[in-house]
Design a protein around this motif. Structure first.
Motif, mmCIF file in Angstrom:
data_model
loop_
_atom_site.group_PDB
_atom_site.id
_atom_site.type_symbol
_atom_site.label_atom_id
_atom_site.label_comp_id
_atom_site.label_asym_id
_atom_site.label_seq_id
_atom_site.Cartn_x
_atom_site.Cartn_y
_atom_site.Cartn_z
ATOM 1 N N GLN A 229 0.826 -1.206 0.000
ATOM 2 C CA GLN A 229 0.000 0.000 0.000
ATOM 3 C C GLN A 229 0.864 1.261 0.000
ATOM 4 O O GLN A 229 0.575 2.240 -0.686
ATOM 5 C CB GLN A 229 -0.907 -0.024 1.225
ATOM 6 C CG GLN A 229 -1.976 1.036 1.261
ATOM 7 C CD GLN A 229 -2.872 0.858 2.481
ATOM 8 O OE1 GLN A 229 -2.398 0.573 3.580
ATOM 9 N NE2 GLN A 229 -4.183 1.009 2.292
ATOM 10 N N GLN A 230 1.961 1.205 0.755
ATOM 11 C CA GLN A 230 2.847 2.359 0.890
ATOM 12 C C GLN A 230 3.950 2.408 -0.151
ATOM 13 O O GLN A 230 4.703 3.378 -0.225
ATOM 14 C CB GLN A 230 3.472 2.354 2.296
ATOM 15 C CG GLN A 230 2.454 2.538 3.410
ATOM 16 C CD GLN A 230 2.994 2.156 4.770
ATOM 17 O OE1 GLN A 230 4.198 1.952 4.946
ATOM 18 N NE2 GLN A 230 2.105 2.027 5.756
ATOM 19 N N GLY A 231 4.073 1.343 -0.976
ATOM 20 C CA GLY A 231 5.101 1.327 -2.015
ATOM 21 C C GLY A 231 6.468 0.890 -1.536
ATOM 22 O O GLY A 231 7.458 1.055 -2.258
ATOM 23 N N THR A 232 6.542 0.337 -0.327
ATOM 24 C CA THR A 232 7.821 -0.180 0.169
ATOM 25 C C THR A 232 8.287 -1.329 -0.718
ATOM 26 O O THR A 232 9.476 -1.490 -0.973
ATOM 27 C CB THR A 232 7.683 -0.681 1.625
ATOM 28 O OG1 THR A 232 7.121 0.374 2.409
ATOM 29 C CG2 THR A 232 9.028 -1.092 2.194
ATOM 30 N N VAL A 233 7.340 -2.150 -1.175
ATOM 31 C CA VAL A 233 7.614 -3.178 -2.182
ATOM 32 C C VAL A 233 6.634 -2.994 -3.332
ATOM 33 O O VAL A 233 5.547 -2.422 -3.156
ATOM 34 C CB VAL A 233 7.494 -4.611 -1.608
ATOM 35 C CG1 VAL A 233 8.576 -4.879 -0.575
ATOM 36 C CG2 VAL A 233 6.110 -4.874 -1.033
ATOM 37 N N ASP A 234 7.027 -3.463 -4.517
ATOM 38 C CA ASP A 234 6.159 -3.347 -5.687
ATOM 39 C C ASP A 234 5.141 -4.481 -5.759
ATOM 40 O O ASP A 234 4.077 -4.310 -6.355
ATOM 41 C CB ASP A 234 6.999 -3.364 -6.973
ATOM 42 C CG ASP A 234 7.963 -2.198 -7.053
ATOM 43 O OD1 ASP A 234 7.559 -1.076 -6.698
ATOM 44 O OD2 ASP A 234 9.126 -2.420 -7.456
ATOM 45 N N GLY A 235 5.508 -5.630 -5.194
ATOM 46 C CA GLY A 235 4.609 -6.758 -5.326
ATOM 47 C C GLY A 235 4.978 -7.923 -4.436
ATOM 48 O O GLY A 235 5.824 -7.797 -3.538
#
Length: 325
Positions: free
Chosen positions: A199-205
């Motif tokens: 949700q926060q973009g720390t990981v892409d997937g």
């Protein structure tokens, strides 16, 4: 650390041999990290139901889902020390305690589900025996499902499309190397942190079976799903050797028979739900689902076998390959 772990295991085994038998009604705590509606969450409930019926209420299995007793590593440590009686855990984490059982995390290992079940019920059970001196009794393998990729950046059709994607993986060397071989940037992270990290973009997937994509609502924070089916995820049903030692022979028989019945039921249930989950995920309209050429992905992950054959045992790989149709 290995020497210390060996000493701890020896102490635990001594403790297991000296514990008193259960007196009166037996209550066993079974923990796992999935939502109760997840197919192996349902498998845990089915196991508890069968045990109660077979024992005439003498043995009660209390199920604690959704990481109530801790993450998977916490559960395994609890089994070793006897603070947790039973658990459903992934081979990716269990492999930290018995490296050869990590063979079931190898990419594109199985031909189909039937091949997976044959392998788990033979080679898998043999490998599980090595867990007993470490304080863990393997009762059999339920299933988490077939793992697929989701991400928030772009549609992934080929391994080239994965270049540079930050993909959450379990803290497992095979999964880390698998993602590297596909060109992604693997990011080990606890499962409980994954939704917010995406949700926060720390990981892409991330990569998980459809059951987790649906029940954990990952489709809400991901734009693309690729049906890579890069690995099959069993979910071992394990028990503390300390708790096992406290059961009398008749109770042990009930637990073993109940485990087999529950595993057979859960595998059928999981297979049925897999298609249902993909229909539900697609029906949200929130995530684009893409079919891929799996042969290209399998070819790209061959270096994983070269690197880990000695760890998981080339002989074990050969035994599993020999079970193919």
């Amino acid at each position: 650390m290995r020497r210390l772990f060996a000493v701890i295991c020896a102490l635990v085994l001594i403790a297991a041999m000296s514990v008193p038998a259960f007196a009166g009604k037996v209550v066993l705590k079974l923990g796992h990290i999935a939502e109760p509606v997840h197919p192996y969450g349902q498998g845990a409930e089915k196991f508890a139901e069968i045990v109660k019926e077979k024992s005439g209420g003498e043995i009660i299995v209390k199920v604690f889902p959704s990481s109530q007793l801790g993450g998977q590593k916490d559960l395994i440590e609890g089994l070793i020390f006897g603070t947790v009686d039973m658990a459903l855990v992934g081979t990716a984490v269990l492999g930290q305690f018995q490296p050869q059982i990590s063979i079931f995390d190898m990419p594109f290992l199985f031909q189909d589900r039937e091949h997976a079940y044959k392998s788990l019920d033979t080679v898998g059970m043999d490998l599980g025996k090595a867990l007993e001196p470490k304080g863990i009794k393997l009762l059999g393998y339920m299933e988490n499902g077939i793992r697929h990729l989701t991400n928030n950046v772009r549609e992934v059709k080929t391994p080239a499309d994965m270049d540079g994607l930050k993909i959450r993986v379990m803290t497992n060397k095979i999964y880390i190397e698998m993602m590297k071989s596909l060109g992604a940037s693997p990011t080990p992270m606890a499962f409980g942190e994954l939704y917010s990290a995406m949700q926060q973009g720390t990981v892409d997937g991330q990569e998980n079976p459809s059951a987790h994509i649906w029940t954990k609502r990952f489709f809400e924070v991901q734009k693309f799903a690729s049906k890579t089916a890069h690995s099959y995820a069993p979910e071992p049903l394990v028990m503390s050797m300390i708790s096992w030692a406290r059961l009398n022979p008749a109770q042990k028989k009930i637990i073993k028979e109940s485990a087999k019945e529950a595993i057979d039921w859960q595998r059928k249930f999981s297979t049925q739900k897999d298609d249902e989950y993909w229909t539900l995920i697609e029906g949200t309209g929130k995530i684009k689902i893409t079919e891929v050429d799996r042969e290209k992905f399998a070819e790209a992950t061959k270096p994983v076998y070269e690197k880990f054959a000695n760890v998981v045992g080339q002989d074990n790989i050969d035994k599993i390959n020999a079970l193919k149709k």
